[in-house]
Enzyme design. Sequence first.
Site, PDB file in Angstrom:
ATOM      1  N   ASP A 130       0.756  -1.259   0.038  1.00  0.00           N
ATOM      2  CA  ASP A 130       0.069  -0.069   0.018  1.00  0.00           C
ATOM      3  C   ASP A 130       0.939   1.245   0.010  1.00  0.00           C
ATOM      4  OD1 ASP A 130      -2.574  -1.063   0.083  1.00  0.00           O
ATOM      5  OD2 ASP A 130      -2.404  -1.664   2.286  1.00  0.00           O
ATOM      6  N   ASP A 156      -6.882  -3.987  -5.537  1.00  0.00           N
ATOM      7  CA  ASP A 156      -6.711  -2.644  -5.021  1.00  0.00           C
ATOM      8  C   ASP A 156      -5.096  -2.266  -5.325  1.00  0.00           C
ATOM      9  OD1 ASP A 156      -8.424  -4.520  -3.779  1.00  0.00           O
ATOM     10  OD2 ASP A 156      -8.216  -2.995  -2.019  1.00  0.00           O
TER      11      ASP A 156
HETATM   12  N1  GLY Z   1      -7.502  -1.160   0.061  1.00  0.00           N
HETATM   13  C1  GLY Z   1      -8.296  -1.692   0.847  1.00  0.00           C
HETATM   14  C2  GLY Z   1      -9.675  -1.340   0.556  1.00  0.00           C
HETATM   15  O1  GLY Z   1     -10.115  -0.798  -0.520  1.00  0.00           O
HETATM   16  O2  GLY Z   1     -10.688  -1.421   1.516  1.00  0.00           O
END
Ligand code: GLY
Length: 399
Positions: A117, A175
């Site tokens: 992330d 994601d």
């Molecule tokens: N990246 C985690 C979410 O979208 O909740």
Amino acid sequence: MKRKMYVAVWGISLLTACSIPKAETPEWFENAVKTSSHQLLYMAEQLKDVPDTVCFPRSTKEDGSYRLENAKDWTSGFYPGSMWLAYELAGDEVLASEARKYTNRLKDIQYYTGNHDVGFMMFCSYGQGIRLKPEPGDKQILVNTSESLCTRFDPQVGLIRSWDFGDWSYPVIIDNMMNLEMLFWASEQTGNSKYRDIAMAHADKTLKNHFRENMSSYHVVSYCVPSGNVESKGTFQGYSDSSAWARGQAWGIYGYTMCYRFTQNPAYLDAAHKIARFIIDNRPSENDYIPYWDYDAPGIPNVPRDASAAAVTASALFELSGYGTDEKLGKEYFDYAENILKQLSSPDYLAKEKENNGFILLHSVGSIPHNMEVDTPLNYADYYYLEALKRYKDLKKFN
Ligand code: GLY
């Protein structure tokens, strides 16, 4: 004679220029920008006594208090990023100085390799800072972060690993497409193609394995190591393994539109168009643009919406509306994104000033399967809402 004509033409041009009104900024847009900037500053005021290391506002808990995180949380860059975007939209220097203050708190994340992330965390904060008010050292911080992200790429598997928890051998979530923007940027800045190569390998293999026939996507695809064969396809935050989790579809359209921006690869553009089709054709109803938290959630229409998915989609569609040669399709995307923004900017979704803990939007969903952040504000809903407002403003050429 020639001179006379020149004067006449110039006179007409001047007359025309004076009589054509400049693009009028609509009231709903002005209100959205004003409310957003006031909310972000109100939040900064509420949090001014919280120690820096634990002061990354993410959402609101059930008891109404702030959910605050530390720098390693995946959402840590969104509040500073929102303040940068609001500064760009509203021009208030206090927003820029608060944005810089919160951005600098993330400095150590440049060396963090614990999850995928870091693109979200650093590109939404430092990335916006570099664009708007760069400081010496900022760029190197993002290049170092890109190096950290690349440590999670296994060349045999051919993807960046998303998470280190759970029973999966090598989980990759949709994601993760969002983290690739920083890698493309890093190659452009340094001339080192490594980052871009990794980003494209990841995007290619995700395109191959994450999508179904109708271009809805799985949330989590796990791979065998070292073969790189698919181990499983399923979900973590969606309703079921075979369902279409709303935010996942939004990450997908945004991710492939952005990948097309950097590569001009038609396969990415085609993917973005097809995901757009899925989202548009499966909206709640003709004049309702905010998706339920999962397109296949049982109980629709009596289930929570996800404003965050709508905000991410709006931002992506504004960008996608400018790609390709089909003007009608471009207009459809633009209109759809504009309608999302108008709906999010209505009292149904836009918070009243000094309410909602200073978050901008109401009604998002973090993770229903984990009973976490159900129908709450979320800092990333706010971030992508502001980014969409900015893209809208640029396209409409408001003064
Ligand atoms: N990246 C985690 C979410 O979208 O909740």
